[in-house]
Design a protein around this motif. Structure first.
Motif, mmCIF file in Angstrom:
data_model
loop_
_atom_site.group_PDB
_atom_site.id
_atom_site.type_symbol
_atom_site.label_atom_id
_atom_site.label_comp_id
_atom_site.label_asym_id
_atom_site.label_seq_id
_atom_site.Cartn_x
_atom_site.Cartn_y
_atom_site.Cartn_z
ATOM 1 N N LEU A 192 95.512 2.848 -143.147
ATOM 2 C CA LEU A 192 95.686 1.467 -142.640
ATOM 3 C C LEU A 192 96.798 0.713 -143.362
ATOM 4 C CD1 LEU A 192 92.027 0.318 -141.869
ATOM 5 C CD2 LEU A 192 93.651 1.583 -140.443
ATOM 6 N N SER A 193 97.111 1.116 -144.591
ATOM 7 C CA SER A 193 98.174 0.417 -145.334
ATOM 8 C C SER A 193 99.488 0.348 -144.567
ATOM 9 C CB SER A 193 98.418 1.082 -146.685
ATOM 10 O OG SER A 193 97.380 0.795 -147.554
ATOM 11 N N ASP A 205 93.822 -5.982 -136.886
ATOM 12 C CA ASP A 205 93.041 -7.200 -136.600
ATOM 13 C C ASP A 205 92.303 -7.611 -137.870
ATOM 14 O OD1 ASP A 205 90.850 -5.566 -136.926
ATOM 15 O OD2 ASP A 205 90.545 -5.269 -134.753
ATOM 16 N N GLU A 206 91.565 -8.669 -137.786
ATOM 17 C CA GLU A 206 90.950 -9.247 -138.990
ATOM 18 C C GLU A 206 89.970 -8.293 -139.668
ATOM 19 O OE1 GLU A 206 88.727 -13.342 -139.664
ATOM 20 O OE2 GLU A 206 90.460 -13.480 -138.308
ATOM 21 N N ALA A 207 89.147 -7.650 -138.846
ATOM 22 C CA ALA A 207 88.111 -6.772 -139.417
ATOM 23 C C ALA A 207 88.751 -5.578 -140.116
ATOM 24 C CB ALA A 207 87.182 -6.280 -138.310
ATOM 25 N N ALA A 225 95.017 1.491 -127.614
ATOM 26 C CA ALA A 225 95.287 2.708 -128.396
ATOM 27 C C ALA A 225 95.233 2.395 -129.885
ATOM 28 C CB ALA A 225 96.640 3.274 -128.010
ATOM 29 N N ARG A 226 95.748 1.240 -130.266
ATOM 30 C CA ARG A 226 95.684 0.864 -131.676
ATOM 31 C C ARG A 226 94.227 0.813 -132.139
ATOM 32 N NH1 ARG A 226 100.197 -3.992 -132.198
ATOM 33 N NH2 ARG A 226 101.928 -2.770 -131.361
ATOM 34 N N GLY A 227 93.393 0.250 -131.280
ATOM 35 C CA GLY A 227 91.970 0.173 -131.623
ATOM 36 C C GLY A 227 91.371 1.553 -131.781
ATOM 37 N N ARG A 228 91.793 2.463 -130.902
ATOM 38 C CA ARG A 228 91.259 3.828 -130.998
ATOM 39 C C ARG A 228 91.699 4.479 -132.313
ATOM 40 N NH1 ARG A 228 93.058 7.421 -126.620
ATOM 41 N NH2 ARG A 228 94.131 5.648 -125.677
ATOM 42 N N PHE A 229 92.951 4.187 -132.686
ATOM 43 C CA PHE A 229 93.436 4.784 -133.931
ATOM 44 C C PHE A 229 92.593 4.292 -135.112
ATOM 45 C CE2 PHE A 229 95.923 4.474 -137.822
ATOM 46 C CZ PHE A 229 96.248 5.802 -137.996
ATOM 47 N N VAL A 230 92.358 2.957 -135.155
ATOM 48 C CA VAL A 230 91.585 2.403 -136.279
ATOM 49 C C VAL A 230 90.176 2.986 -136.275
ATOM 50 C CG1 VAL A 230 90.598 0.286 -137.249
ATOM 51 C CG2 VAL A 230 92.953 0.283 -136.378
ATOM 52 N N ALA A 231 89.637 3.149 -135.082
ATOM 53 C CA ALA A 231 88.295 3.744 -134.999
ATOM 54 C C ALA A 231 88.310 5.173 -135.519
ATOM 55 C CB ALA A 231 87.804 3.725 -133.546
ATOM 56 N N ASN A 232 89.376 5.892 -135.172
ATOM 57 C CA ASN A 232 89.505 7.258 -135.683
ATOM 58 C C ASN A 232 89.556 7.271 -137.205
ATOM 59 O OD1 ASN A 232 89.478 8.465 -133.212
ATOM 60 N ND2 ASN A 232 91.719 8.674 -133.042
ATOM 61 N N VAL A 233 90.319 6.331 -137.754
ATOM 62 C CA VAL A 233 90.450 6.280 -139.215
ATOM 63 C C VAL A 233 89.073 6.076 -139.835
ATOM 64 C CG1 VAL A 233 91.356 4.928 -141.153
ATOM 65 C CG2 VAL A 233 92.842 5.494 -139.210
ATOM 66 N N ARG A 234 88.332 5.161 -139.274
ATOM 67 C CA ARG A 234 86.987 4.910 -139.832
ATOM 68 C C ARG A 234 86.126 6.168 -139.701
ATOM 69 N NH1 ARG A 234 87.128 -0.858 -137.233
ATOM 70 N NH2 ARG A 234 87.675 -2.118 -139.065
ATOM 71 N N ALA A 290 90.343 -6.581 -143.312
ATOM 72 C CA ALA A 290 89.323 -6.794 -144.363
ATOM 73 C C ALA A 290 88.899 -5.457 -144.961
ATOM 74 C CB ALA A 290 88.113 -7.509 -143.775
ATOM 75 N N ASP A 291 88.742 -4.485 -144.086
ATOM 76 C CA ASP A 291 88.411 -3.123 -144.558
ATOM 77 C C ASP A 291 89.474 -2.622 -145.525
ATOM 78 O OD1 ASP A 291 86.043 -2.532 -143.480
ATOM 79 O OD2 ASP A 291 86.776 -1.006 -142.038
ATOM 80 N N LEU A 292 90.732 -2.813 -145.108
ATOM 81 C CA LEU A 292 91.850 -2.334 -145.924
ATOM 82 C C LEU A 292 91.861 -3.038 -147.276
ATOM 83 C CD1 LEU A 292 94.498 -0.834 -146.445
ATOM 84 C CD2 LEU A 292 95.694 -2.648 -145.197
ATOM 85 N N GLU A 293 91.714 -4.349 -147.267
ATOM 86 C CA GLU A 293 91.782 -5.090 -148.527
ATOM 87 C C GLU A 293 90.652 -4.684 -149.460
ATOM 88 O OE1 GLU A 293 92.012 -9.104 -147.172
ATOM 89 O OE2 GLU A 293 94.140 -8.899 -146.618
ATOM 90 N N ALA A 294 89.481 -4.464 -148.879
ATOM 91 C CA ALA A 294 88.348 -4.019 -149.708
ATOM 92 C C ALA A 294 88.656 -2.668 -150.337
ATOM 93 C CB ALA A 294 87.085 -3.922 -148.856
ATOM 94 N N ALA A 295 89.266 -1.814 -149.527
ATOM 95 C CA ALA A 295 89.596 -0.481 -150.048
ATOM 96 C C ALA A 295 90.626 -0.585 -151.157
ATOM 97 C CB ALA A 295 90.126 0.404 -148.913
#
Lengths: 935, 222
Positions: free
Chosen positions: A372-373, A380-382, A332-341, A385-390
């Motif tokens: 994501l903050s 997860d790592e990816a 579910a966490r993965g689905r949430f991150v996918a939704n955010v993207r 990384a997205d968050l830090e870039a943002a």
């Protein structure tokens, strides 16, 4: 038990509404009710009484009695009130509801449709509170259907469909809504989810009225603006009733879940099914509070892309996320991150299509950062990384959970504190000011040159002598700093501090030559502002106080003033826009550069006279020919059309008249004329406000006084004074009355007769009032026999000259005689005169002045003061102000009730009874005291 | 027969005040009737003082509606009697005398008598409304004298009007015969009644109301 015989006695005894009301007020037993009803003593409820622009609602004594006995005789009371249900008197509605609150609920049921009408009537008179009490009463007794029916009606925000056209319907006002509805919201939770759901339906009905369906079939209610957070939050303002209804719904469901936690999933699912975002937000709010009780539902909600994408939900969704993301399975966490993207990409695409000026990538990263903050520790790592870039690209967002966030602040911020400025030398400060650059942007903590200038004012005011030598340096800086510097010197003078004027005047000379380049609308401080500051400083330096400008600086000073009096401000266009009538001429003169400079010029003339030892004979023409020439030149309307400038002439005329009457005499016609043009009137009214009726003024301005009186006598109504500090009319009358009283030899020439014989009641009333106020301000020791005689003569003159008035006009004209009565003039003549006026039908205005004076003359004039009270008591039932003055009335009657004259005593008794009927019940003790004495 | 105490009718402060109120609310002429009644009771010959006082007070009562601009009742009973007397005297001529207690038993009703009976029938129907109209007129006059009265329930107004009309009856009958005690009590009642309309004794009435309520509720302090 009461008997029919007693009822018959009541009919003989209580023959007025007051007496009948008194009778009903005494009743405590329900046993009276059937006898009163059968004996016809309940009567009909009194109808509303329309009076002028208002409506009065008389009490119905019977209904007040019924409220008191409702608990003891509910059926009889309910039947009697039911018979009176068609009354249009809201006091009857009120009593009906108050009585129902005391009865078992079954008696209330048949009244519910009526109360729903009454409580939305414009005449409801606070019925909301009583109705709310009835709702709580019904809830407490478990009367579910009538309780919910009435609660919904109270909470209703829109007129029900099919409401009769002739029947007005008004929503509860803001205050009452906020007081009653949330409390009812919590109370109806006793009926389970059906309770607050009734309020949800009312909210949805309201939203449906003016928020039509969007093209995509979704609904937007903009609730993130009118209710930014469902929980209590400083971002909520709650001005709107709908926001208060949201509170009621929230509290209601919270109460339901406290009583029955197992209802959580059902309640939240139901709320999330609403088409309205604000209702769904309440569901998210409830879930955020107790999400651990429904982990499956939490996972379902947090992984819903639709809910995530809806900006209306942002705050509550964010709260839910931060609180319960940890409950989610890894999948579910993965689905949430996918939704955010996905949501981020969609937002970027929308921006790319609709906002050419915006950067879609920034938008995408802002969405990533937002969602994501708060869950960074679970990423997860990816994703991290997205968050830090943002975050690297768009920085931190202090309020990621609000689509819009409001804050406010006041004043400007300085880059240096006061202490930091104090620790620098004047030269170091100048160097700092010259090099400091204001950063771009704005906000509550954003440093600005204005903020710095304000701090500069403070340090200069503390040690002006240290800063004065650096004055010249400020001319080269931003005008804000010069302005702050000059204001500092001004403040120093006000605090009785001194400094060397020479460098300051030199700097001012240069500064007044500076012009603003380019548009000035967006600048906080300009060189025009700086010139105004210079004028204010000069005025203060010419007032003959500590730190005064030395005479040695005269040449430089004049050079400066002569430049400032030619300042273009005010232009005719500016004066037309901001000047009279938007602002009175005198105030306007102080707020324009040239107008204020003329004040400085007149102060300069007085300063010169003072510096020369204030000789009695003084010629402005000889001593200040250059200033006189400037004044003459600006009397030409072509040269100077400003009424503000001309008002400055009027302001200072009394002072010039005192020092150099010849100069004024030669120019009187040009300055004030006959007060016919705007310029003449501005000067004349300025003179009236500042001057007095000296012999010289009366002689020199005689034609102006006469012409002004004629102008007033021609008016039908009093001229508007607006926000003016002083009323020229009152000052004019003050001049004439004083001259009439103090200069008997001039009475024949004074135009007072023009005012009094004008036939205009309003104007005569002004004269009578002003003369009365004048003597009212005079202490007894200052009222000489001559002055007292002059006032009697003046009153005789008023009566003689107002012979052309009669009826209401005469009453209005002479009503302010009250002010004369309320003075230290002898009551030997003011009291009989007051009585004569009252017996002629005059209403005292203001009546408090009668009561203020009457007790002090009652001992010497018991019979006349009694007659005044008799007269006022006769004026009718509406003289409620008598009640306010019961104490003073009592003081008066205490003398007459002990009179040796039997008739005076009898009359006092009669008036006490009369006043008792008007509500002055405390006076009864006077009769008791008299009765005790006679025994 | 002992002389009634004339002191009862002396001019007191209370009467002066009532007179002042009457002047303010009515007319000097109507007020003069009041003073004439009091004077007659105090100073008048025993043979006529009640009838003079009764006449004066009746004039005052009857004058009030006119002064207060109450619409006059139409069809006074006196007019009815005058009509009846004229008609009747005309009919008597040429007809049989009264026999015992009976008049014209068995006589055929001819056209003049039939016309008269028809008119009498109509008049009676008309005058049936006279008495209630007089009552309404008094009610209206009293309501104008004391505006508060018109704001209380009808039952109270009826009681007040009945009291007023009862006083009127006593004053009317004084012209023919009168019971001195009843008459003098009625004059004082009249003074109280008018005083109550013009200058009510509020606190005294409140005390009386409190006593009545305590009595009705059987409270300990009765």
């Amino acid at each position: 038990m009461p008997t029919p015989e007693q009822i018959a006695r009541v009919k003989r005894l209580a023959t007025s509404p007051e007496e009948l009301g008194y009778f009903f007020d005494q009743l405590t037993s329900p046993d009276w009710l059937p006898l009163l009803r059968d004996g016809g003593l309940l009567g009909d409820p009194p109808a509303p009484v329309e009076q002028g622009n208002g409506v009065m609602f008389p009490f119905w004594p019977a209904s007040r009695y019924m409220v008191r006995i409702a608990a003891d005789a509910p059926a009889a009371v309910a039947d009697t009130l039911w018979a009176a249900r068609d009354s249009r008197n809201p006091r009857v509605w009120w009593d009906t509801v108050d009585a129902l609150v005391k009865m078992p609920p079954e008696h209330a049921v048949r009244f519910i449709p009526l109360i729903k009408r009454w409580v939305h009537h414009p005449w409801r008179l606070g019925l909301e509170t009583s109705t709310a009490k009835l709702v709580h009463h019904l809830i407490t007794d478990g009367a579910r259907d009538p309780a919910l029916d009435l609660a919904r009606s109270l909470a209703r925000l829109v007129q029900p469909e099919g409401w009769p056209e002739a029947e007005p319907w008004v929503v509860l006002d803001d205050y009452d809504y906020g007081q009653e509805i949330p409390a009812i919201g919590r109370a109806i939770a006793t009926f389970g989810p059906a309770g607050p759901s009734a309020f949800v339906e009312e909210l949805e009905a309201f939203l449906a009225v003016d928020r039509p369906e969007r093209e995509d079939g979704r609904r937007a209610d903009l609730s993130f603006i009118w209710r930014p957070a469902i929980e209590d939050h400083e971002q909520n303002w709650d001005f709107e009733r709908e926001a208060k209804l949201v509170i009621a719904i929230r509290d209601g469901f919270e109460e339901v879940l406290t009583r029955a936690p197992e209802e959580l999933e059902g309640v939240v699912t139901s709320l999330l099914g609403s088409v309205w975002p604000v209702v769904r937000r309440v569901g998210l709010h409830l879930l955020a509070a107790t999400g651990d009780q429904a982990p499956v539902l939490v996972e379902h909600v947090l992984t819903s892309r639709d809910l995530l994408a809806e900006d209306h939900h942002r705050h509550e969704f964010y709260r839910l996320l931060t609180a319960w993301f940890g409950l989610l399975s890894p999948e579910a966490r993965g689905r949430f991150v996918a939704n955010v993207r996905g949501v981020a990409d969609a937002a970027a695409a929308w921006v790319a299509e609709h906002r050419a000026e915006a950067n879609p990538e920034i938008t995408r990263k802002a969405v990533i950062r937002r969602w994501l903050s708060p869950i960074s520790e679970h990423l997860d790592e990816a994703a991290r990384a997205d968050l830090e870039a943002a975050q690297a690209e768009v920085g931190e967002d202090p309020h990621p959970d609000f689509p819009s966030y409001h804050s406010s602040w006041m004043g400007s911020t300085s880059p240096l504190s006061l202490e930091e400025l104090r620790n620098r030398t004047p030269d170091e400060i100048v160097a700092y000011l010259a090099s400091w650059e204001e950063p771009e942007g704005f906000g509550p903590h954003h440093p600005s040159s204005e903020g710095l200038a304000q701090q500069l004012t403070e340090v200069v005011a503390e040690v002006p002598d240290r800063f004065a030598p650096t004055a010249r340096s400020y001319v080269a800086l931003d005008p804000a700093y010069f302005y702050g510097f000059i204001n500092g010197l001004q403040k120093a003078l006000e605090n009785d501090k001194s400094f060397d004027w020479e460098p300051v005047l030199a700097a001012c000379e240069v500064a007044t030559g500076r012009v603003d380049e380019g548009p000035t609308q967006n600048r906080e401080t300009t060189w025009r502002d700086a010139r105004m500051a210079v004028v204010r400083l000069l005025k203060r330096g010419l007032e003959g106080k500590t730190g005064e400008i030395p005479f040695t600086a005269r040449e430089r000073l004049w050079a400066l003033i002569s430049r400032l009096v030619e300042d273009p401000d005010p232009t005719p266009a500016d004066e037309a826009r901001y000047g009279p009538p938007n602002m009175d001429p005198e105030t306007y003169s102080l707020n324009t550069t040239r107008g204020a400079a003329f004040h400085a010029l007149f102060l300069y003339l007085l300063w010169h006279h003072r510096q020369a030892g204030a000789p009695k004979r003084w010629s402005t023409l000889e001593q200040d020919p250059e200033a006189s020439a400037v004044l003459d030149a600006h009397l030409d309307p072509e040269r100077d059309p400003s009424v503000g400038v001309r008002a400055a002439y009027g302001w200072w005329l009394p002072y010039l008249l005192d020092r150099d009457p010849d100069w004024v005499r030669d120019r009187a016609t040009r300055i004030v004329g006959r007060s016919e043009t705007d310029l003449e009137r501005a000067a004349w009214e300025g003179f009236l406000l500042r001057g007095g009726p000296s012999s010289a003024a009366l002689e020199m301005f005689g034609p102006t006084y006469a012409a002004y009186a004629e102008q007033l006598a021609a008016r039908e109504d009093k001229p508007e004074t607006g926000a003016r500090a002083g009323d020229p009319l009152q000052f004019f009358i003050d001049h004439l009355v004083k001259a009439w009283l103090w200069r008997p030899e001039m009475r024949a020439e004074l135009p007072l007769r023009t005012l009094l014989a004008s036939g205009k009641a309003w104007l005569v009333a002004e004269v009578v009032e002003e003369a009365g106020r004048l003597i009212g301000r005079t202490e007894a020791k200052d009222i000489s026999p001559e002055l007292a005689a002059a006032y009697r003569d003046l009153w005789a003159f008023v009566l003689e000259t107002t012979a052309n008035l009669d009826g209401e006009g005469l009453k209005t004209a002479l009503a302010p005689f009250i002010w004369w009565f309320d003075s230290e003039l002898s009551a030997d003549w003011t009291l009989p005169e007051l009585l004569r006026l009252l017996e002629g039908g005059m209403t005292p205005d203001p009546d408090f002045a009668v009561f203020r004076r009457l007790p002090s003359v009652a001992a010497a004039h018991p019979e006349e003061t009694l007659r005044v009270i008799e007269r006022l008591a006769e004026d009718g039932e509406e003289r409620w102000t008598l009640r306010v003055h019961e104490g003073e009335i009592r003081q008066v009657l205490e003398f007459s009730i002990h009179s040796e004259d039997e008739l005076v005593r009898a009359r006092t008794e009669a008036v006490v009874h009369r006043l008792g009927r008007l509500g002055l019940r405390g006076l009864a003790s006077l009769l008791r005291a008299l009765g005790a004495e006679s025994q | 027969m002992s002389e009634p105490p004339r002191d009862r009718w002396k001019v007191t402060a209370k009467r002066v005040l009532l007179g002042e109120q009457l002047v303010k609310k009515t007319t000097p002429r109507l007020t003069a009737y009041y003073w004439e009644a009091i004077r007659a009771l105090r100073e008048g010959d025993d043979l006529i003082r009640f009838s003079i006082a009764g006449h004066a007070l009746r004039e005052l009562q009857n004058g009030l509606p006119h002064h207060l601009e109450v619409p006059e009742e139409r069809g006074r009973l006196g007019d009815f009697f005058n009509w009846l007397r004229e008609q009747w005297r005309g009919l008597l001529q040429g007809r049989p005398e009264k026999v015992g207690a009976e008049l014209w038993t068995g006589v055929v009703i001819d056209q003049p008598l039939g016309t008269f009976l028809g008119a009498l029938h109509d008049k009676i129907e008309t005058y049936i409304g006279v008495y209630p109209r007089r009552r309404e007129m008094h009610r209206s006059a009293l309501g104008r004298l004391d505006p508060g009265l018109s704001q209380v329930p009808d039952a109270v107004q009826e009681t007040v009007v009945t009291t007023w009309m009862e006083l009127s009856r006593v004053f009317n009958s004084a012209t023919h015969s009168s019971d001195p005690d009843e008459f003098e009590a009625a004059v004082e009642a009249f003074e109280d009644f008018v005083g109550d309309r013009l200058a009510p004794r509020t606190f005294e009435k409140q005390d009386a109301i409190e006593d009545l309520v305590r009595e009705g509720e059987g409270r300990a302090d009765t």
